[in-house]
Write an enzyme that holds these catalytic residues in place. Sequence first.
Site, PDB file in Angstrom:
ATOM      1  N   ASP A  73      -4.175  45.299  -6.832  1.00 22.84           N
ATOM      2  CA  ASP A  73      -4.764  44.425  -5.807  1.00 22.84           C
ATOM      3  C   ASP A  73      -3.628  43.662  -5.135  1.00 22.84           C
ATOM      4  OD1 ASP A  73      -6.979  45.303  -7.258  1.00 22.84           O
ATOM      5  OD2 ASP A  73      -8.043  43.409  -7.003  1.00 22.84           O
ATOM      6  N   LYS A 136     -10.781  44.048   0.441  1.00 25.20           N
ATOM      7  CA  LYS A 136     -11.344  42.986  -0.401  1.00 25.20           C
ATOM      8  C   LYS A 136     -11.283  41.674   0.368  1.00 25.20           C
ATOM      9  CE  LYS A 136     -10.250  40.891  -4.929  1.00 25.20           C
ATOM     10  NZ  LYS A 136      -9.406  41.047  -6.139  1.00 25.20           N
ATOM     11  N   LYS A 172     -14.952  45.172  -1.549  1.00 20.64           N
ATOM     12  CA  LYS A 172     -15.070  44.238  -2.663  1.00 20.64           C
ATOM     13  C   LYS A 172     -15.126  42.798  -2.164  1.00 20.64           C
ATOM     14  CE  LYS A 172     -12.932  42.831  -7.041  1.00 20.64           C
ATOM     15  NZ  LYS A 172     -11.865  43.085  -8.031  1.00 20.64           N
TER      16      LYS A 172
END
Length: 236
Positions: A73, A136, A172
């Site tokens: 991430d 995300k 996400k």
Amino acid sequence: MRQELLDALGVEHIQTGAVCVYHNLVPVAVEALQGTSIPVAAVSTGFPAGQTPFDLKLREIEASVKAGAREIDIVISRAHVLTGNWQALYDEVKAFREACGEAHLKTILATHELATLRNVSMASLICMMAGADFIKTSTGKESVNAILPVGLVMTRAIRDYYEQTGYKVGFKPAGGIRSAKASLDWLILMKEELGNDWLNNVLFRIGASGLLSDIERQVEHFVSGHYAAAHHNPLV
């Protein structure tokens, strides 16, 4: 989730989509999850602010992958978005993608720090073009994290990208989702904007470490007709 609740539901097994940790905890998480199919994700590139040198960001990704992280991430450099330097953003994310190797890349936009929904849309598109497997919303550290207007912009960017390329990018929302009822809003958004193909943990995750306790609480109410006391659900 407690086994007696799973037994009452007739469900054999429920597990999280991934366990996300800082780089120094990757080996610990990998060891703890041996024998399961749960991947370890590492937050990288100077998470959450991203204010570290570019070369150091690349080395951090490579080190996390070497240590066993199967997902990375990253946080984008917000300055590239705020100054409209889309080429720099593309080059940055493309380099991160290459450093990940076989690992999945999730790009955290930190949407509350991007000033406008247009910037959110453009950043989403650029990250997907550069090879992101997921986009995300947030780090979970901003003053405002996952909110539905931003989610709508990002999911529509994913839909447009899929229609143009045939490639499915995951989504996400992360941060601030603490109740089972709130998670339903995000499931509805995915269903309405992207369809059933995205209703799985391959293409949809909710980043909310505080959500499990309320899900367990709601399941217990469904099973027993009563809400549990707080000490029965210790994960918060």
